[in-house]
Motif scaffolding. Structure first.
Motif, short mmCIF file in Angstrom:
data_model
loop_
_atom_site.label_atom_id
_atom_site.label_comp_id
_atom_site.label_asym_id
_atom_site.label_seq_id
_atom_site.Cartn_x
_atom_site.Cartn_y
_atom_site.Cartn_z
N ARG A 1 3.73 10.57 -9.23
CA ARG A 1 2.96 10.96 -10.70
C ARG A 1 2.58 12.26 -10.63
O ARG A 1 2.43 13.02 -11.49
CB ARG A 1 2.07 9.74 -11.13
N LEU A 2 1.78 12.43 -9.28
CA LEU A 2 1.14 13.82 -9.32
C LEU A 2 2.28 15.03 -9.28
O LEU A 2 2.04 15.92 -9.72
CB LEU A 2 0.35 13.92 -7.96
N ARG B 1 2.40 1.74 -3.66
CA ARG B 1 1.60 2.22 -4.34
C ARG B 1 1.31 3.82 -4.17
O ARG B 1 1.10 4.56 -5.06
CB ARG B 1 0.24 1.46 -4.54
N SER B 2 0.98 3.90 -2.98
CA SER B 2 0.73 5.69 -2.60
C SER B 2 2.10 6.18 -3.23
O SER B 2 1.71 7.48 -3.35
CB SER B 2 0.66 5.93 -1.21
N ARG B 3 3.03 5.96 -2.79
CA ARG B 3 4.40 6.69 -3.09
C ARG B 3 4.33 6.90 -4.64
O ARG B 3 5.01 8.13 -5.14
CB ARG B 3 5.62 6.24 -2.67
N LYS B 4 3.99 5.70 -5.40
CA LYS B 4 4.14 6.14 -7.02
C LYS B 4 3.06 7.04 -7.34
O LYS B 4 3.31 7.95 -8.23
CB LYS B 4 3.91 4.75 -7.52
N ALA B 5 1.86 6.89 -6.66
CA ALA B 5 0.60 7.84 -7.02
C ALA B 5 1.17 9.24 -6.86
O ALA B 5 1.03 10.23 -7.69
CB ALA B 5 -0.47 7.55 -6.36
N VAL B 6 1.90 9.74 -5.76
CA VAL B 6 2.34 10.82 -5.35
C VAL B 6 3.41 11.39 -6.10
O VAL B 6 3.43 12.35 -6.66
CB VAL B 6 2.66 11.00 -3.95
N ASN C 1 0.96 -1.45 -0.04
CA ASN C 1 -0.15 0.04 0.07
C ASN C 1 0.69 1.16 -0.13
O ASN C 1 0.66 2.29 -0.66
CB ASN C 1 -0.83 -0.02 1.28
#
Length: 145
Positions: free
Chosen positions: A77-78, A70-75, A67
């Motif tokens: 990308r943002l 995945r959160s670090r990857k999403a941040v 989890n």
């Protein structure tokens, strides 16, 4: 038959060694502290109470790590999409900050030179108060901020 099985289980449980052995602590004549599962014969000792160990199933750690990943990857990308738009604004803010910090540093240098040149008691107190205020301002805006 069930009574015999239950009696056999009780006898086995009563004869099995305890999972947690008693632990003793004592200090010898040289001041060294010792720990053992058997009490010393000729030394004053005390029994230690140990807390039960806590175990966490490994699968929960793996799920939590996934989890977080995945959160670090999403941040990431943002942040990548916003970074191109904010680059010019960031450079302008950095230039303003650098100019402000240089101005504060010049004022601090001027006050320091005045303090070295000599002063009366009242003027020295005023200069030191200004130096303290500017130093705090420099720390907040240039070092920490």
């Amino acid at each position: 038959m069930p009574r015999i099985t239950a009696l056999a289980l009780l006898v086995c449980a009563g004869l099995s060694p305890h999972a947690y052995a008693e632990i003793y602590r004592w200090t010898d004549a040289n001041g060294a502290v010792h720990f053992s599962d058997e009490p010393p014969k000729h030394a004053e000792h005390r029994s230690l109470k140990l807390k039960e160990t806590v175990t966490v199933p490994m699968r929960e750690n793996v799920r939590q790590a996934d989890n977080v990943h995945r959160s670090r990857k999403a941040v990431g990308r943002l942040l990548e999409s916003d970074s191109t738009e904010d680059a010019s604004a960031s450079r302008a803010e950095e230039e303003v900050k650098t100019a402000r910090c240089n101005n504060i540093q010049k004022r601090l240098d001027r006050i320091q030179a005045q303090l070295r040149a000599g002063y009366g008691s009242e003027r020295g107190n005023r200069l030191r108060a200004q130096r303290r205020e500017l130093s705090q301002q420099y720390s907040r805006q240039c070092v920490l901020g």
